[in-house]
Motif scaffolding. Sequence first.
Motif, PDB file in Angstrom:
ATOM      1  N   ARG A  20     -12.711  10.609  16.923  1.00 17.72           N
ATOM      2  CA  ARG A  20     -12.793   9.919  15.625  1.00 17.72           C
ATOM      3  C   ARG A  20     -11.400   9.545  15.107  1.00 17.72           C
ATOM      4  O   ARG A  20     -11.209   8.476  14.531  1.00 17.72           O
ATOM      5  N   VAL A  65     -10.113   6.458  16.902  1.00 12.49           N
ATOM      6  CA  VAL A  65     -10.685   5.235  16.334  1.00 12.49           C
ATOM      7  C   VAL A  65      -9.959   4.878  15.041  1.00 12.49           C
ATOM      8  O   VAL A  65      -9.587   3.722  14.826  1.00 12.49           O
ATOM      9  N   ALA A  66      -9.735   5.863  14.199  1.00  9.58           N
ATOM     10  CA  ALA A  66      -9.034   5.616  12.933  1.00  9.58           C
ATOM     11  C   ALA A  66      -7.615   5.106  13.181  1.00  9.58           C
ATOM     12  O   ALA A  66      -7.139   4.211  12.464  1.00  9.58           O
ATOM     13  N   GLN A 101      -9.967   1.084  13.176  1.00  6.19           N
ATOM     14  CA  GLN A 101     -11.089   1.650  12.429  1.00  6.19           C
ATOM     15  C   GLN A 101     -12.128   0.605  12.045  1.00  6.19           C
ATOM     16  O   GLN A 101     -13.213   0.952  11.597  1.00  6.19           O
ATOM     17  N   THR A 102     -11.830  -0.690  12.253  1.00  9.61           N
ATOM     18  CA  THR A 102     -12.798  -1.737  11.947  1.00  9.61           C
ATOM     19  C   THR A 102     -13.712  -2.035  13.126  1.00  9.61           C
ATOM     20  O   THR A 102     -14.663  -2.807  12.981  1.00  9.61           O
ATOM     21  N   ASP A 103     -13.453  -1.445  14.281  1.00 11.22           N
ATOM     22  CA  ASP A 103     -14.270  -1.697  15.471  1.00 11.22           C
ATOM     23  C   ASP A 103     -15.581  -0.917  15.350  1.00 11.22           C
ATOM     24  O   ASP A 103     -15.612   0.306  15.464  1.00 11.22           O
ATOM     25  N   VAL A 104     -16.656  -1.639  15.130  1.00 10.06           N
ATOM     26  CA  VAL A 104     -17.961  -1.028  14.885  1.00 10.06           C
ATOM     27  C   VAL A 104     -18.444  -0.249  16.106  1.00 10.06           C
ATOM     28  O   VAL A 104     -18.939   0.875  15.976  1.00 10.06           O
ATOM     29  N   THR A 156     -16.527   2.989  16.570  1.00 15.65           N
ATOM     30  CA  THR A 156     -16.937   3.925  15.522  1.00 15.65           C
ATOM     31  C   THR A 156     -18.278   4.554  15.863  1.00 15.65           C
ATOM     32  O   THR A 156     -18.463   5.771  15.713  1.00 15.65           O
ATOM     33  N   GLN A 157     -19.211   3.746  16.345  1.00 13.66           N
ATOM     34  CA  GLN A 157     -20.517   4.282  16.757  1.00 13.66           C
ATOM     35  C   GLN A 157     -20.361   5.279  17.898  1.00 13.66           C
ATOM     36  O   GLN A 157     -20.988   6.341  17.886  1.00 13.66           O
ATOM     37  N   ALA A 215     -17.799   7.113  18.623  1.00 12.60           N
ATOM     38  CA  ALA A 215     -17.131   8.327  18.144  1.00 12.60           C
ATOM     39  C   ALA A 215     -18.046   9.208  17.310  1.00 12.60           C
ATOM     40  O   ALA A 215     -17.854  10.420  17.261  1.00 12.60           O
ATOM     41  N   HIS A 216     -19.050   8.616  16.673  1.00 11.29           N
ATOM     42  CA  HIS A 216     -19.902   9.365  15.766  1.00 11.29           C
ATOM     43  C   HIS A 216     -21.311   9.627  16.301  1.00 11.29           C
ATOM     44  O   HIS A 216     -22.093  10.276  15.613  1.00 11.29           O
TER      45      HIS A 216
END
Length: 100
Positions: free
Chosen positions: A69, A72-73, A77-80, A83-84, A86-87
């Motif tokens: 995470r 990504v940050a 951090q705008t890469d959807v 982000t998915q 990572a979460h």
Amino acid sequence: MDLLAKAGRLDELARRGESDRCARRRLDRLLYEQGRGSDLRHRAERGDKTAFYVLVRLLRDRGDETVARQAVADIDQTDVYATQLAHEPRTRVERNGSDE
């Protein structure tokens, strides 16, 4: 590209990857297979989206969800999609190492 990867010719793959998407993806996959997170991060920071996604996946595979995470940050951090990745919740197989 597979022959270059099998021969360990990372420099040649990287050189070809500057203009060849297949070489770039094969290099990123090889770096993932070898667990070379720092090399993937370096490539991701320079705009290689495949390296970015593979880095996040590698970190999660290692059990480093927080580090994934943070990557990504730090990188985008705008890469959807990143982000998915990572979460996304870990599956029972990932948590236990087996499905039994």
